[in-house]
Design an enzyme around this catalytic site. Sequence first.
Site, PDB file in Angstrom:
ATOM      1  N   GLY A  89       0.812  -1.213   0.000  1.00 28.90           N
ATOM      2  CA  GLY A  89       0.000   0.000   0.000  1.00 28.90           C
ATOM      3  C   GLY A  89       0.847   1.264   0.000  1.00 28.90           C
ATOM      4  CG  ASP A 249       0.867  -8.545   6.883  1.00 32.19           C
ATOM      5  OD1 ASP A 249       0.352  -9.131   7.851  1.00 32.19           O
ATOM      6  OD2 ASP A 249       1.086  -7.325   6.880  1.00 32.19           O
ATOM      7  CG  ASP A 259       6.801  -4.586   7.596  1.00 31.76           C
ATOM      8  OD1 ASP A 259       6.991  -3.371   7.798  1.00 31.76           O
ATOM      9  OD2 ASP A 259       6.001  -5.013   6.755  1.00 31.76           O
TER      10      ASP A 259
HETATM   11  P1  AMP Z   1       2.629  -2.767   7.988  1.00 35.30           P
HETATM   12  O1  AMP Z   1       1.957  -2.408   9.278  1.00 35.30           O
HETATM   13  O2  AMP Z   1       3.704  -1.806   7.582  1.00 35.30           O
HETATM   14  O3  AMP Z   1       3.047  -4.180   7.930  1.00 35.30           O
HETATM   15  O4  AMP Z   1       1.503  -2.561   6.876  1.00 35.30           O
HETATM   16  C1  AMP Z   1       0.338  -3.346   6.787  1.00 35.30           C
HETATM   17  C2  AMP Z   1      -0.415  -3.009   5.541  1.00 35.30           C
HETATM   18  O5  AMP Z   1      -0.836  -1.640   5.558  1.00 35.30           O
HETATM   19  C3  AMP Z   1       0.378  -3.174   4.254  1.00 35.30           C
HETATM   20  O6  AMP Z   1      -0.491  -3.587   3.238  1.00 35.30           O
HETATM   21  C4  AMP Z   1       0.868  -1.768   3.993  1.00 35.30           C
HETATM   22  O7  AMP Z   1       1.183  -1.555   2.637  1.00 35.30           O
HETATM   23  C5  AMP Z   1      -0.326  -0.942   4.433  1.00 35.30           C
HETATM   24  N1  AMP Z   1       0.053   0.417   4.822  1.00 35.30           N
HETATM   25  C6  AMP Z   1       0.740   0.793   5.907  1.00 35.30           C
HETATM   26  N2  AMP Z   1       0.903   2.126   5.937  1.00 35.30           N
HETATM   27  C7  AMP Z   1       0.290   2.628   4.845  1.00 35.30           C
HETATM   28  C8  AMP Z   1       0.097   3.950   4.306  1.00 35.30           C
HETATM   29  N3  AMP Z   1       0.569   5.035   4.906  1.00 35.30           N
HETATM   30  N4  AMP Z   1      -0.573   4.041   3.139  1.00 35.30           N
HETATM   31  C9  AMP Z   1      -1.063   2.968   2.518  1.00 35.30           C
HETATM   32  N5  AMP Z   1      -0.929   1.711   2.975  1.00 35.30           N
HETATM   33  C10 AMP Z   1      -0.256   1.530   4.136  1.00 35.30           C
HETATM   34 MG    MG Z   2       4.071  -5.165   6.568  1.00 33.70          MG
END
Ligand code: AMP
Ligand code: MG
Length: 483
Positions: A89, A249, A259
């Site tokens: 994302g 994920d 991550d």
């Molecule tokens: P994470 O917590 O970084 O593992 O992210 C979990 C999901 O949320 C993944 O699909 C990321 O790409 C999405 N995500 C996290 N932050 C953002 C953001 N600022 N904009 C869009 N998608 C996000």
């Molecule tokens: Mg992630």
Amino acid sequence: MTIGWHFDNTYSKLPNVFLSEISPIPVKSPNLVILNDNLSKELELNFSTSNKEDLSKLFSGNLLPRDSKAIAQAYAGHQFGHFTMLGDGRATLMGEHLTKDNRRFDIQFKGSGKTPFSRNGDGRAALGPMLREYIISEAMHALRIPTTRSLAVVKTGENVLRETPLPGAILTRVASSHLRVGTFQYITARKDEENLKTLVNYTIDRHYPDIKDSKNKALDLLKKLMERQIKLVINWMRVGFIHGVMNTDNMAVSGETIDYGPCAFMDAYDPQTVFSSIDQLGRYAYFNQPSITKWNLARFAECLIPLIDENKDKAIKTATETINRFEKIYEIKWLNMMRDKLGLFGEDSKDQVLILDLLTWMHQNKTDYTNTFCFLMNEKIENDEIYNNEDFHIWRQRWLDRLKLNNNTPEKYFKLMRSVNPSIIPRNHKVEEVLEAANNNNLKPMKNLLNILEKPYENQNKIFEYQSPAPISNEKYQTFCGT
Ligand code: AMP
Ligand code: MG
């Protein structure tokens, strides 16, 4: 002289369901904050003839390297136990860079703008969390723990809106791949057996070529990933690392740590330690990490069921038996890891009790996990009066007696202990301190810290302030997801 990119983008050639073609969204005024010279060399990339302006454009996605092919990867995931369709994302995979000896590295921009998977997010990232990932991932690498790496961070010149406006940034993440347990879950959720086979074959080609000709590839892949993930989580336990958000994920099928969100290192030994502000129930607490690893592997196994055996019941039985071997394998390997931390060779029936008694004493006395092992290695540490304690003396005598077994010598046991017990970890208060300076455009403290973190197993001089845990305060250290 050119930089030396050599892109060969195999993932982008997979069927459409696996990805979405995108472009990083250009940013207003990119400004390079840090570039990782050591990693550049390892990747056989030469940035020395590029000026800062070009590098800023390059690492922000404003100027795309030739032969790169920007995509967002599709994946799903169990987040705190709840299944969701996700995908990149806020990340763009630029492609796979090949070194001369055919080592393959994903080059990914994190914070590079919206993608079809952004849901309600802005696709962006803030400077603090990107620099934090840079520091911790490089520290993990120096600790000899498999991990994604950080090649560069640029400021975008744009603000991102979180609770307050923050300077935006993009991190260039380097990984042996970004295939996740969640990638498998994504395909399985679509009931797409053909593409599941494609994914298994692709994963095996890329990460487990030794099982390429195996009779039951899916089952062997499960066994292999279990092996790597057990190794990984034992490494985390060894150095007191708490990942903080072990969603499926965020579990890479390469076996690398991936991550770096709310992760942090434990100071005082407490198995229940949790830093993440959103982990209210302690699902991802220090001591739960092995059982969560097993839980995630069970989700991985579920994806593979149709390929393990045509007979579903038989497949489930086989997968369950495999997964249920987790505890036994983990226990043996954990015990050996702890033996190494104490310099013990061979096995003795009382080892487990000896180890658990030390951990219990540390927990009861709130002693620092890292520094206790430094003290046992006769390294100078601050506040060592805590070890002038009768229970500890009694324990220490038992340990010294055990050290006499198996022709052990101080030379041998100190060498073993030094190879697994870091003197230096990224202490939370130090990380915060250097990030605050970096936010105010002073990168010097961060670079200093990075230098010290590069040699965690060496006895460095004059680094007390980097070795001591944070001064006791009423406020508990908290980490945030940084989204
Ligand atoms: P994470 O917590 O970084 O593992 O992210 C979990 C999901 O949320 C993944 O699909 C990321 O790409 C999405 N995500 C996290 N932050 C953002 C953001 N600022 N904009 C869009 N998608 C996000
Ligand atoms: Mg992630």
